[in-house]
Design an enzyme around this catalytic site. Structure first.
Site, mmCIF file in Angstrom:
data_model
loop_
_atom_site.group_PDB
_atom_site.id
_atom_site.type_symbol
_atom_site.label_atom_id
_atom_site.label_comp_id
_atom_site.label_asym_id
_atom_site.label_seq_id
_atom_site.Cartn_x
_atom_site.Cartn_y
_atom_site.Cartn_z
ATOM 1 N N LYS A 3 5.802 -12.919 -2.505
ATOM 2 C CA LYS A 3 5.607 -12.382 -1.150
ATOM 3 C C LYS A 3 4.430 -11.409 -1.158
ATOM 4 O O LYS A 3 3.933 -11.028 -2.227
ATOM 5 C CB LYS A 3 6.884 -11.677 -0.686
ATOM 6 C CG LYS A 3 7.278 -10.484 -1.538
ATOM 7 C CD LYS A 3 8.560 -9.836 -1.061
ATOM 8 C CE LYS A 3 8.933 -8.690 -1.989
ATOM 9 N NZ LYS A 3 9.827 -7.737 -1.394
ATOM 10 N N ARG A 15 20.365 -2.955 3.694
ATOM 11 C CA ARG A 15 19.195 -3.568 4.337
ATOM 12 C C ARG A 15 19.726 -4.860 4.956
ATOM 13 O O ARG A 15 20.744 -4.812 5.629
ATOM 14 C CB ARG A 15 18.098 -3.788 3.275
ATOM 15 C CG ARG A 15 16.708 -3.842 3.810
ATOM 16 C CD ARG A 15 15.648 -3.751 2.737
ATOM 17 N NE ARG A 15 15.691 -4.845 1.761
ATOM 18 C CZ ARG A 15 14.816 -5.019 0.779
ATOM 19 N NH1 ARG A 15 13.810 -4.172 0.631
ATOM 20 N NH2 ARG A 15 14.912 -6.021 -0.059
ATOM 21 N N TYR A 69 -16.475 15.093 -0.256
ATOM 22 C CA TYR A 69 -15.911 15.829 0.883
ATOM 23 C C TYR A 69 -15.089 17.034 0.442
ATOM 24 O O TYR A 69 -14.381 16.983 -0.570
ATOM 25 C CB TYR A 69 -14.973 14.919 1.672
ATOM 26 C CG TYR A 69 -15.667 13.818 2.446
ATOM 27 C CD1 TYR A 69 -16.597 14.123 3.440
ATOM 28 C CD2 TYR A 69 -15.374 12.492 2.191
ATOM 29 C CE1 TYR A 69 -17.211 13.109 4.155
ATOM 30 C CE2 TYR A 69 -15.996 11.474 2.902
ATOM 31 C CZ TYR A 69 -16.913 11.787 3.885
ATOM 32 O OH TYR A 69 -17.528 10.784 4.595
ATOM 33 N N MET A 107 -14.030 6.665 1.934
ATOM 34 C CA MET A 107 -13.526 5.396 2.472
ATOM 35 C C MET A 107 -14.114 4.190 1.720
ATOM 36 O O MET A 107 -13.424 3.211 1.438
ATOM 37 C CB MET A 107 -13.876 5.301 3.962
ATOM 38 C CG MET A 107 -13.236 4.127 4.651
ATOM 39 S SD MET A 107 -13.757 3.992 6.362
ATOM 40 C CE MET A 107 -13.039 5.450 7.085
HETATM 41 C C1 LIG Z 1 15.155 -9.522 -2.157
HETATM 42 C C2 LIG Z 1 14.220 -9.285 -3.303
HETATM 43 N N1 LIG Z 1 14.478 -9.880 -4.471
HETATM 44 C C3 LIG Z 1 13.667 -9.719 -5.546
HETATM 45 C C4 LIG Z 1 12.544 -8.910 -5.462
HETATM 46 C C5 LIG Z 1 11.668 -8.756 -6.675
HETATM 47 O O1 LIG Z 1 11.655 -7.449 -7.158
HETATM 48 P P1 LIG Z 1 10.801 -7.055 -8.424
HETATM 49 O O2 LIG Z 1 9.376 -7.143 -8.024
HETATM 50 O O3 LIG Z 1 11.224 -5.675 -8.727
HETATM 51 O O4 LIG Z 1 11.120 -8.029 -9.504
HETATM 52 C C6 LIG Z 1 12.252 -8.258 -4.266
HETATM 53 C C7 LIG Z 1 11.096 -7.362 -4.190
HETATM 54 O O5 LIG Z 1 10.994 -6.394 -3.522
HETATM 55 C C8 LIG Z 1 13.107 -8.445 -3.155
HETATM 56 O O6 LIG Z 1 12.873 -7.851 -1.976
#
Ligand SMILES: Cc1ncc(COP(=O)(O)O)c(C=O)c1O
Length: 381
Positions: free
Chosen positions: A45, A143, A272, A320
């Protein structure tokens, strides 16, 4: 795909993130072995934690990974559009209008609310089809996920609804990368209770999963059928409270070019706010990378870059688009890069070191790489 091969003609003028896909594959094998050879759901992701989702997924698939997790439905579609054929799981709250496309494109969705079960049942009644889903249980993260109180009723609802293809069940740890595992163990106990309830109701899930990077290291007993791993694959430890013994290698090498070098006298103020002044005559290099490109701005205080095997302090506040480095009496070359974090033949700064110095995490620093930073994919020839 852009392949970077150390050819200077190919060097961009600004910041670059060189992604070592060979190291990603190496890390995958190390983590898979550590997880007892279990199925791996590689978490790609947020653009593969900043490393490029499509390229990372393709490299991992070549290594044998057959399950990928993204957050949004659109991220899953991006992978499908790029020709990824392996299983893809979407973590976010399901949007019921995506069911039809999820069926067509074999994208596995998340059930995290009783309403999702109703919507799936309604979709099946209308179309005779159903996307594959995994049930998310909130064992303590607060969550997404059905609550412990709802477990029994939602499981019954799934059992009684026709056509629901609930392949998996899972939960997520809140504190698995911490030294004190008390809360994580409570979550594990909750999850085991949920599995017992499902068992008693005669519901079988073919994939149960709970583990992230922290729990692969800290709670191997919660590996179940698959582990969902992100950070370790990218070559960083999730926190400084986990055993850091695995031979994982930083996949991203973040660097930027020296675009100007000059000698300044003692007392010269740099950048800065006037918070940095040369104590003696020194060489200041201007680096074309700033916080708009993902450079962690707070790292100027006590921070450094690495160049030709030596570390040099950052001089004054990060701007920046640029930052300045105190090279002392060294003679840096305009056009060459300094390393911000990662590892190459001559230089190494772990992203974990920066994260811990500025009170941040590798998750924040890696996913922040954006702006004008150009990603280049390195494959050894
Ligand atoms: C639902 C879920 N599973 C697994 C992971 C993977 O976590 P990690 O990067 O700590 O292995 C994440 C990451 O945030 C997550 O949101």
């Amino acid at each position: 795909m852009l392949i970077w091969n150390n050819n200077t003609d190919n060097m961009a003028v600004g910041p670059k993130a060189i992604i070592h896909l060979d190291r990603l594959r190496h890390n995958y094998n190390i983590v898979k072995t550590t997880a007892g050879g279990r199925r791996m759901m590689a978490v790609v992701k947020a653009n593969g934690y900043g490393h490029g989702a499509v390229e990372s997924t393709k490299a991992l698939a070549q290594e044998g990974c057959d399950f990928f997790a993204v957050f949004t439905f659109e991220e899953a579609v991006e992978l499908r559009d790029a020709g990824i054929e392996e299983d893809i799981f979407v973590f976010s709250r399901s949007r019921h209008e995506t069911f039809a496309e999820a069926v067509d494109r074999h994208i596995t969705l998340n059930i995290s609310h009783a309403n999702d079960v109703d919507a799936l049942a309604g979709f099946h009644a209308e179309t005779g089809e159903s996307p594959k889903v995994h049930l998310k249980v909130d064992t303590g993260m607060t969550r997404l996920g059905i609550t412990m109180e709802e477990v029994e009723s939602v499981l019954k609802q799934i059992k009684d609804s026709e056509g629901i293809r609930c392949e998996g069940i899972y939960s997520h740890y809140a504190t698995a990368d911490e030294g004190d595992l008390g809360y994580a163990n409570e979550q594990l106990k909750n999850f085991n209770n949920v599995l017992e309830i499902a068992d008693a109701l005669g519901i079988q899930f073919s994939i149960k999963h709970f583990s992230n990077s922290g729990s692969v290291l800290n709670l191997p007993e919660s590996g179940f059928d698959a582990v969902r791993v992100g950070m370790l694959l990218y070559g960083a430890f999730p926190s400084d409270e986990v055993p850091a013994e695995l031979d994982i290698k930083p996949v991203m090498e973040f660097r930027g070019p020296i675009v100007h070098v000059r000698r300044v006298s003692a007392g010269t103020q740099v950048s800065y706010g006037g918070v940095w002044t040369a104590e003696k005559e020194t060489t200041i290099g201007v680096i074309q990378t700033g916080f708009a490109d993902g450079f962690p701005r707070p790292w100027y205080a006590g921070g450094c870059v690495s160049y030709q095997g030596n570390r040099y302090p950052i001089a004054g506040r990060v701007c920046m688009d640029q930052l300045m480095v105190d090279f002392g009496d060294a003679s840096p070359n305009e056009g060459e890069d300094v390393l911000f974090f990662g590892e190459n033949e001559t230089d190494s700064i772990r992203v974990e070191e920066i994260a811990s110095a500025i009170g941040s995490t590798p998750y924040v620093l890696l996913t922040a790489i954006h702006g004008r930073t150009e990603r280049k994919y390195f494959k050894p020839s």
